[in-house]
Write a protein that holds these residues in place. Structure first.
Motif, short mmCIF file in Angstrom:
data_model
loop_
_atom_site.label_atom_id
_atom_site.label_comp_id
_atom_site.label_asym_id
_atom_site.label_seq_id
_atom_site.Cartn_x
_atom_site.Cartn_y
_atom_site.Cartn_z
N UNK B 180 45.36 7.26 21.77
CA UNK B 180 44.79 6.11 21.05
C UNK B 180 45.30 4.83 21.69
N UNK B 181 44.42 3.83 21.86
CA UNK B 181 44.92 2.53 22.32
C UNK B 181 44.53 1.46 21.30
N UNK B 182 45.37 0.43 21.25
CA UNK B 182 45.21 -0.65 20.27
C UNK B 182 44.88 -1.93 21.03
N UNK B 183 43.69 -2.45 20.85
CA UNK B 183 43.23 -3.55 21.69
C UNK B 183 42.68 -4.69 20.83
N UNK B 184 42.33 -5.79 21.51
CA UNK B 184 41.67 -6.88 20.78
C UNK B 184 40.25 -6.48 20.38
N UNK B 185 39.78 -5.35 20.90
CA UNK B 185 38.48 -4.81 20.49
C UNK B 185 38.67 -3.71 19.44
N UNK B 186 39.83 -3.71 18.80
CA UNK B 186 40.08 -2.76 17.74
C UNK B 186 40.78 -1.50 18.22
N UNK B 187 40.91 -0.53 17.31
CA UNK B 187 41.56 0.73 17.63
C UNK B 187 40.55 1.61 18.36
N UNK B 188 40.91 2.05 19.57
CA UNK B 188 39.98 2.86 20.37
C UNK B 188 40.52 4.27 20.48
N UNK B 189 39.72 5.21 20.00
CA UNK B 189 40.16 6.60 19.97
C UNK B 189 40.04 7.24 21.36
N UNK B 275 44.85 -7.89 14.54
CA UNK B 275 44.38 -6.77 15.34
C UNK B 275 45.60 -5.87 15.59
N UNK B 276 45.54 -4.67 15.01
CA UNK B 276 46.65 -3.72 15.10
C UNK B 276 47.09 -3.51 16.55
N UNK B 277 48.38 -3.69 16.80
CA UNK B 277 48.92 -3.46 18.15
C UNK B 277 48.56 -4.54 19.15
N UNK B 278 47.83 -5.56 18.72
CA UNK B 278 47.40 -6.60 19.65
C UNK B 278 47.89 -7.99 19.26
N UNK B 279 47.63 -8.40 18.02
CA UNK B 279 48.09 -9.71 17.60
C UNK B 279 47.21 -10.33 16.55
N UNK B 280 47.47 -11.63 16.31
CA UNK B 280 46.74 -12.37 15.30
C UNK B 280 45.65 -13.21 15.95
N UNK B 281 44.62 -13.50 15.19
CA UNK B 281 43.59 -14.38 15.69
C UNK B 281 42.85 -14.99 14.49
#
Lengths: 136, 402
Positions: B180-189, B275-281
């Motif tokens: 799983x990766x946590x990005x500014x495009x959300x959680x990507x499975x 954004x989980x694992x990425x930051x605030x916006x």
């Protein structure tokens, strides 16, 4: 009177191989909906389910479970949506393992089916505006 | 039949302007034909509502007695650091700023529950904000410490100034790796488990004006629930990105820098976002009116989700390593169906941009114009177009030496 409750069952390792749920249905006429299950032979098992039936039979079923050695907790956690914070973006849809979220085709609003929710909590932190809340 | 903005404004003033949303125009123009529709329709309204990290706000908090020079000092709003390297009591709060004691990704994935975007939302909502500052003290600004509550209604200026918003098209994010990766495009499975996209498609401002023929510097817009203006082209504005035969960019391309008085905006259109694992916006609501000055301009607004293609990008390798490879292209109609096919796999899709909210913005703007409350502004300068040759450059790293 009919009751329907969400409960968490902890099975000690020695009874994970017994057909406990079958007995609930057969002997007490209860219906069940398994929300979450983690059962491996020889290990402690966990079952989250909604158990429904007549109050009298429900109580008997619970008594049977307790006597068998199953530890019972009521499902004290619940995930709810704060409608004032939900922006209907849809970031939750693919995160939910039980497909509790869906798109209303016409308005493209995100629907949350509470009955499909197994309170895993994955959506809580994956929701960008933090609209999903875990209640204890 | 060419109309001018002045003529359209005259109709708006009289309450006679014909205004439709960028969704409505598709069927209306198909039904009536382009030339009749262009004759009848005066304005097409657009909308978009998504996380936009290139957002922030300037505040002038007023002078304290005795005076303090925040410039060169350290300043926090609700423990979120703000930039103070400007005049004495002006500060800039960026949407992605985090409190110094936020654990970030130390406990991976970090939750990022509160940051700059959330302060902006609370400020707009009229909540009191804690300002804490330390400064070095000068003869004319002797004070070294300041701790006070501030409120948007009391401070001199609160100006939303977003350096990059309203991206014209964007990547569809996927994950080729096995975790799983946590990005500014959300959680990507893992293993192409889901696909996240982030534009309003057929409702999005710049996708309805692909060559920037009407939206320019000075265009009056819906911004954060109030009125704002296009200040400039946004950073990373890339008009020369690959385009389809319909002129619509098939990659991230144009962007807008926008500005407006935060005091007349609303918190439901400026939402602090984590954004989980990425930051605030900050999730920002923007809508631009497109004056139908010609048949050509109307034709651009007829763009539908099926006509807009977006690139699918792997965020586990291609994106972080700045590789140009894409996994394919997909239309917004396909994305909005809820499932797409990628490398033979049936993949569920999710969005970070809210279509219902984008629709609401386009409808609000439509209402404002119909009621004669919102007049169109003539742009004072165009946004750089294809002919500018402007491209989106990577950083050319050079050793500093000794």
């Amino acid at each position: 009177m009919n009751v329907s409750r969400r409960i968490v069952l902890h099975f000690p390792p020695n009874i994970t191989e017994q057909p406990v749920v079958y007995r609930l249905v057969k002997d007490f006429g209860l219906t069940f909906n398994i929300l979450k299950a983690s059962v491996s032979p020889g290990e402690e098992g966990l079952l989250v389910m909604e158990l429904s039936g007549e109050q009298k039979n429900y109580d008997k079923g619970i008594k049977y479970l307790t006597e068998t050695g199953v530890e019972i907790q009521s499902l004290s956690q619940d995930v709810v949506r704060d409608e004032s914070r939900c922006t209907h973006c849809g970031a939750c849809i693919t995160i939910c393992p039980t497909e509790a979220f869906s798109l209303e085709p016409k308005t493209r609003k995100v629907l949350f089916d509470h009955n499909k929710c197994v309170v895993c909590g994955l959506c809580v932190k994956a929701c960008p505006p933090r609209a999903m809340i875990l209640h204890f | 039949m060419a109309k001018t903005i002045a003529e359209i404004n005259e109709k708006i003033r009289k309450g006679k302007a014909v205004v439709v949303t960028a969704e409505e125009v598709i069927s209306i123009a198909k039904e009536k034909g382009v030339s009749r529709a262009a004759e009848e329709i005066d304005v097409v309204t657009t909308g978009t509502f998504g996380p936009m990290c290139g957002s922030g706000a300037f505040f002038n908090i007023g002078h304290s007695r005795p005076r303090i020079k925040l410039g060169g000092g350290k300043v926090y709003l609700n423990d979120v650091p703000v930039y103070a390297g400007i005049a004495a009591v002006d500060v800039f709060l960026g949407a992605t700023a985090l409190p110094d004691d936020d654990p970030r990704n130390k406990f991976y994935p970090g939750e990022f529950n509160y940051g700059g975007g959330h302060v902006i939302e609370e400020m707009v909502a009229g909540k009191d904000i804690r300002l804490t500052a330390t400064a070095f003290g000068t003869d004319c600004y002797p004070r070294k410490k300041l701790e006070t509550l501030i409120n948007i209604k009391d401070i001199n200026e609160a100006i939303l100034f977003n350096l990059r918003n309203a991206y014209q098209n964007y990547n569809v994010a996927m994950n080729l790796s096995d975790k799983v990766i946590y990005t500014y495009m959300g959680v990507l499975k893992p293993n192409l488990g889901n696909a996240n996209y982030s534009t309003a498609g057929q409702l999005s401002p710049l996708l309805n004006d692909p060559y920037y023929k009407t939206i320019g510097v000075g265009t009056k817009i819906f911004l954060g629930g109030g009125i704002g203006y296009v200040a400039w082209h946004g950073t990373q504005h890339n008009p020369t990105a690959l385009r389809g035969d319909n002129g619509v960019p098939r990659r991230g391309s144009g962007t807008l820098a926008v500005i407006g008085d935060l005091k007349q905006m609303k918190p439901e259109w400026l939402v602090g976002t984590s954004m989980l694992g990425y930051g605030c916006t900050l999730t920002v609501g923007i809508g631009a009116p497109i004056p139908i000055l010609s048949e050509e301009i109307l034709r651009y607004t007829m763009v539908s989700d099926a006509d807009i293609l977006a690139p699918i990008v792997d965020y586990s390798e291609a994106y972080p390593q700045l590789k140009p490879d894409i996994l394919g292209e997909v239309s917004y109609a396909e994305l909005k169906s809820g499932r797409i096919k990628v490398q033979g796999k049936d993949v569920p899709t999710g969005s970070l941009s809210s279509y219902p909210k984008a629709m609401e913005i386009a409808s609000i703007l439509k209402k404002w114009i119909e009621k004669g409350e919102f007049l169109l502004a003539e742009p004072v300068a165009p946004l750089p177009g294809v002919e500018s040759g402007i491209t989106f450059k990577p950083l050319k790293e050079r050793p500093i030496g000794d």
